[in-house]
Design a protein around this motif. Sequence first.
Motif, short mmCIF file in Angstrom:
data_model
loop_
_atom_site.label_atom_id
_atom_site.label_comp_id
_atom_site.label_asym_id
_atom_site.label_seq_id
_atom_site.Cartn_x
_atom_site.Cartn_y
_atom_site.Cartn_z
N GLU A 19 0.71 -1.27 0.00
CA GLU A 19 0.05 -0.05 -0.14
C GLU A 19 0.72 1.31 -0.05
OE1 GLU A 19 -3.53 2.18 2.86
OE2 GLU A 19 -3.02 -0.16 3.11
N LYS A 61 -8.75 -6.33 -4.92
CA LYS A 61 -9.96 -5.54 -4.72
C LYS A 61 -9.90 -4.33 -4.38
CE LYS A 61 -12.95 -9.69 -3.83
NZ LYS A 61 -13.89 -10.47 -2.91
N GLN A 62 -8.75 -4.19 -3.39
CA GLN A 62 -8.65 -2.84 -2.88
C GLN A 62 -7.85 -1.95 -3.85
OE1 GLN A 62 -6.03 -2.70 0.44
NE2 GLN A 62 -5.75 -0.44 0.43
N SER A 70 -9.69 -3.14 -8.46
CA SER A 70 -11.34 -3.15 -8.88
C SER A 70 -11.84 -2.81 -10.00
CB SER A 70 -12.10 -3.16 -7.49
OG SER A 70 -12.02 -1.81 -7.28
#
Length: 135
Positions: free
Chosen positions: A32, A85-86, A89
């Motif tokens: 991240e 998904k974070q 997506s």
Amino acid sequence: MALGFTGARQQTELCNESLMLEKLPICGKFFEEMMKKVDSKKWCNLTEFIMYYDNFTQCTEREANNASCFWPNPLAEGFITGIHKQFFSNCTSEKVHWEDPPDEILITLILIPVMLTCAMITLVVWCSKRSDILV
């Protein structure tokens, strides 16, 4: 680790799933942080962050192995899917809409091989008749 009859390595310790699940978020946090360096509009372009993603997968593999777990495994895959998904997506691939070419082009593309085939047949027949006359 012990060696089996075939020489293959066998896992002798049980997978410590709780330890693995405790450590995997460290990999996600690092990924991240690295993804913050990439413009979010470029998140669907793998070449923009391939090194970060490679480090992320190596980290998840290392943490799974440190917990005596195989990699990939369903828990690690679930974690990786959550990261996907974070960040990815919105990266669904657009379906290609195929269209027939205009009629003029389509007719040309059909007629060229037909005409070439007819010309080759004519040439072969003409040459074979000519060889009969020469003999």
